[in-house]
Design a protein around this motif. Structure first.
Motif, PDB file in Angstrom:
ATOM      1  N   THR A   1       3.148 -13.299   2.702  1.00  0.00           N
ATOM      2  CA  THR A   1       3.994 -12.262   2.135  1.00  0.00           C
ATOM      3  C   THR A   1       5.264 -12.094   2.975  1.00  0.00           C
ATOM      4  N   TYR A   2       6.303 -11.549   2.352  1.00  0.00           N
ATOM      5  CA  TYR A   2       7.555 -11.281   3.043  1.00  0.00           C
ATOM      6  C   TYR A   2       7.433 -10.043   3.932  1.00  0.00           C
ATOM      7  N   HIS A   3       6.530  -9.143   3.590  1.00  0.00           N
ATOM      8  CA  HIS A   3       6.337  -7.908   4.359  1.00  0.00           C
ATOM      9  C   HIS A   3       4.842  -7.628   4.461  1.00  0.00           C
ATOM     10  N   SER A   4       4.505  -6.591   5.192  1.00  0.00           N
ATOM     11  CA  SER A   4       3.098  -6.232   5.369  1.00  0.00           C
ATOM     12  C   SER A   4       2.471  -5.745   4.063  1.00  0.00           C
ATOM     13  N   PHE A   5       1.232  -6.183   3.808  1.00  0.00           N
ATOM     14  CA  PHE A   5       0.464  -5.666   2.671  1.00  0.00           C
ATOM     15  C   PHE A   5       0.289  -4.150   2.777  1.00  0.00           C
ATOM     16  N   HIS A   6       0.310  -3.622   4.000  1.00  0.00           N
ATOM     17  CA  HIS A   6       0.043  -2.204   4.233  1.00  0.00           C
ATOM     18  C   HIS A   6       1.260  -1.311   3.980  1.00  0.00           C
ATOM     19  N   GLY A   7       2.382  -1.905   3.628  1.00  0.00           N
ATOM     20  CA  GLY A   7       3.553  -1.100   3.298  1.00  0.00           C
ATOM     21  C   GLY A   7       4.843  -1.734   3.779  1.00  0.00           C
ATOM     22  N   ALA A   8       5.571  -2.358   2.873  1.00  0.00           N
ATOM     23  CA  ALA A   8       6.832  -3.027   3.232  1.00  0.00           C
ATOM     24  C   ALA A   8       7.859  -2.024   3.730  1.00  0.00           C
ATOM     25  N   PHE A   9       8.023  -0.941   2.995  1.00  0.00           N
ATOM     26  CA  PHE A   9       9.030   0.071   3.317  1.00  0.00           C
ATOM     27  C   PHE A   9       8.759   0.701   4.681  1.00  0.00           C
TER      28      PHE A   9
ATOM     29  N   TYR B   1      15.377 -10.132  -7.219  1.00  0.00           N
ATOM     30  CA  TYR B   1      15.866  -8.974  -6.451  1.00  0.00           C
ATOM     31  C   TYR B   1      16.219  -7.782  -7.323  1.00  0.00           C
ATOM     32  N   SER B   2      16.516  -8.002  -8.589  1.00  0.00           N
ATOM     33  CA  SER B   2      16.849  -6.883  -9.471  1.00  0.00           C
ATOM     34  C   SER B   2      15.643  -6.015  -9.783  1.00  0.00           C
ATOM     35  N   GLN B   3      14.442  -6.511  -9.514  1.00  0.00           N
ATOM     36  CA  GLN B   3      13.220  -5.754  -9.800  1.00  0.00           C
ATOM     37  C   GLN B   3      12.691  -4.982  -8.590  1.00  0.00           C
ATOM     38  N   LEU B   4      13.212  -5.235  -7.418  1.00  0.00           N
ATOM     39  CA  LEU B   4      12.673  -4.614  -6.212  1.00  0.00           C
ATOM     40  C   LEU B   4      12.914  -3.106  -6.213  1.00  0.00           C
ATOM     41  N   ASN B   5      11.925  -2.345  -5.792  1.00  0.00           N
ATOM     42  CA  ASN B   5      11.928  -0.890  -6.014  1.00  0.00           C
ATOM     43  C   ASN B   5      12.254  -0.047  -4.784  1.00  0.00           C
ATOM     44  N   TYR B   6      12.870  -0.633  -3.762  1.00  0.00           N
ATOM     45  CA  TYR B   6      13.071   0.099  -2.507  1.00  0.00           C
ATOM     46  C   TYR B   6      13.908   1.365  -2.698  1.00  0.00           C
ATOM     47  N   GLY B   7      14.859   1.319  -3.607  1.00  0.00           N
ATOM     48  CA  GLY B   7      15.705   2.481  -3.839  1.00  0.00           C
ATOM     49  C   GLY B   7      14.977   3.663  -4.449  1.00  0.00           C
ATOM     50  N   ASP B   8      13.751   3.449  -4.919  1.00  0.00           N
ATOM     51  CA  ASP B   8      12.967   4.523  -5.537  1.00  0.00           C
ATOM     52  C   ASP B   8      11.937   5.122  -4.586  1.00  0.00           C
ATOM     53  N   MET B   9      11.940   4.673  -3.322  1.00  0.00           N
ATOM     54  CA  MET B   9      10.873   5.075  -2.403  1.00  0.00           C
ATOM     55  C   MET B   9      11.083   6.451  -1.790  1.00  0.00           C
ATOM     56  N   ASP B  10      12.319   6.920  -1.701  1.00  0.00           N
ATOM     57  CA  ASP B  10      12.597   8.174  -1.000  1.00  0.00           C
ATOM     58  C   ASP B  10      13.749   8.881  -1.704  1.00  0.00           C
ATOM     59  N   ASP B  11      13.493  10.073  -2.212  1.00  0.00           N
ATOM     60  CA  ASP B  11      14.529  10.814  -2.944  1.00  0.00           C
ATOM     61  C   ASP B  11      15.762  11.080  -2.086  1.00  0.00           C
ATOM     62  N   ALA B  12      15.574  11.208  -0.776  1.00  0.00           N
ATOM     63  CA  ALA B  12      16.687  11.543   0.112  1.00  0.00           C
ATOM     64  C   ALA B  12      17.717  10.426   0.196  1.00  0.00           C
ATOM     65  N   ILE B  13      17.304   9.200  -0.114  1.00  0.00           N
ATOM     66  CA  ILE B  13      18.241   8.070  -0.041  1.00  0.00           C
ATOM     67  C   ILE B  13      18.386   7.363  -1.385  1.00  0.00           C
ATOM     68  N   PHE B  14      17.959   8.038  -2.445  1.00  0.00           N
ATOM     69  CA  PHE B  14      18.013   7.433  -3.778  1.00  0.00           C
ATOM     70  C   PHE B  14      19.436   7.045  -4.166  1.00  0.00           C
ATOM     71  N   HIS B  15      20.427   7.847  -3.747  1.00  0.00           N
ATOM     72  CA  HIS B  15      21.804   7.561  -4.163  1.00  0.00           C
ATOM     73  C   HIS B  15      22.368   6.299  -3.517  1.00  0.00           C
ATOM     74  N   TYR B  16      21.637   5.730  -2.539  1.00  0.00           N
ATOM     75  CA  TYR B  16      22.056   4.449  -1.962  1.00  0.00           C
ATOM     76  C   TYR B  16      21.454   3.255  -2.719  1.00  0.00           C
ATOM     77  N   LYS B  17      20.664   3.527  -3.734  1.00  0.00           N
ATOM     78  CA  LYS B  17      19.963   2.473  -4.466  1.00  0.00           C
ATOM     79  C   LYS B  17      20.889   1.356  -4.954  1.00  0.00           C
ATOM     80  N   PRO B  18      22.068   1.654  -5.529  1.00  0.00           N
ATOM     81  CA  PRO B  18      22.917   0.564  -6.032  1.00  0.00           C
ATOM     82  C   PRO B  18      23.327  -0.448  -4.972  1.00  0.00           C
TER      83      PRO B  18
ATOM     84  N   GLU C   1       0.795  -1.227   0.000  1.00  0.00           N
ATOM     85  CA  GLU C   1       0.000   0.000   0.000  1.00  0.00           C
ATOM     86  C   GLU C   1       0.830   1.281   0.000  1.00  0.00           C
ATOM     87  N   ASP C   2       2.092   1.225   0.441  1.00  0.00           N
ATOM     88  CA  ASP C   2       2.914   2.440   0.377  1.00  0.00           C
ATOM     89  C   ASP C   2       3.686   2.545  -0.935  1.00  0.00           C
ATOM     90  N   GLY C   3       3.410   1.628  -1.871  1.00  0.00           N
ATOM     91  CA  GLY C   3       4.050   1.650  -3.183  1.00  0.00           C
ATOM     92  C   GLY C   3       5.294   0.785  -3.291  1.00  0.00           C
TER      93      GLY C   3
END
Length: 227
Positions: A25-33, A100-117, A11-13
């Protein structure tokens, strides 16, 4: 993609995985992040540092490397706070690169986007050996079970196994006692689970147990301190 795993959007995208065999599920339906930040960063790492401002490094043990989300957020936390972290995680069933190459966690917050790799680097890191991931984050992930792993002393435990209804053996007193026995005095055990049996087990082991507000969509969670 593994036949029994399906990528879902919570639910948090943010992504999670649905295990069709376990129907879990591996995480909550209501928002893994948001769940990982709430349960493991806020009530785990932040709380430990507030109580132990001068103890370094911080030693974390995680039950269930899974999607790598908790490890990645811990790396971000370590870098942002400039606190050295030694991270030990176990996972008997590592994800394939296709997943794992498809997981989108690095796109969730602009402040930590540079840690995506780092997310994929964590997954690609060698198993069963220590790896320096960044200036403040060293990791050892092992392809093994809780029953077989040799534990090191830890300051914070991320207990992120599947729910007791799906993996009951992971929530029995014997398994919990093994983890808590390796927890340093003053250490924290934190988990999304809020079952009464878990709390009773932790109290019988000798921990001080707290019921805390849960992440979005969940009323409560559990944290315990080792005296």
């Amino acid at each position: 993609m593994s036949d029994n795993l399906k990528i879902i959007t919570t639910e948090d995208g943010s992504h999670s995985l649905y295990n069709e065999t376990l129907k879990e599920t591996y995480h909550s339906f209501h928002g893994a992040f948001k769940e990982s930040i709430h349960v493991f960063m806020l009530y785990g790492l932040d709380s430990w540092v507030m109580e132990n401002p001068n103890r370094r490094p911080l030693r974390i043990f995680e039950v269930g490397f899974g999607t790598g989300l908790n490890a990645w957020l811990s790396l971000v936390w370590a870098e942002q706070n400039q606190i050295p972290v030694l991270y030990h995680s176990i996972e008997p069933f590592p994800l394939s690169e296709e997943i794992y190459s498809q997981l989108n966690y690095g796109d969730m917050d602009d402040a930590i986007f540079h840690y995506k790799p780092y997310l994929q680097r964590l997954h690609k890191a060698d198993w069963d050996k220590g790896v320096v991931m960044s200036e403040y984050f060293n990791m050892k992930k092992e392809k093994t079970t809780l029953q077989e792993v040799k534990l090191y002393p830890s300051d914070v435990v991320f207990y992120d196994a599947f729910a007791p209804s799906k993996q009951p053996e992971m929530w029995e007193k014997e398994a919990l006692n093994k983890v808590c026995d390796a927890l340093n005095p003053g250490g924290i055990f934190t988990t999304y689970c809020a079952s009464g049996q878990l709390k009773r087990n932790l109290k019988e082991i000798g921990l001080q147990v707290e019921t805390l507000p849960g992440p979005p969509g969940k009323k409560e969670m559990t944290r315990a301190w080792k005296k």
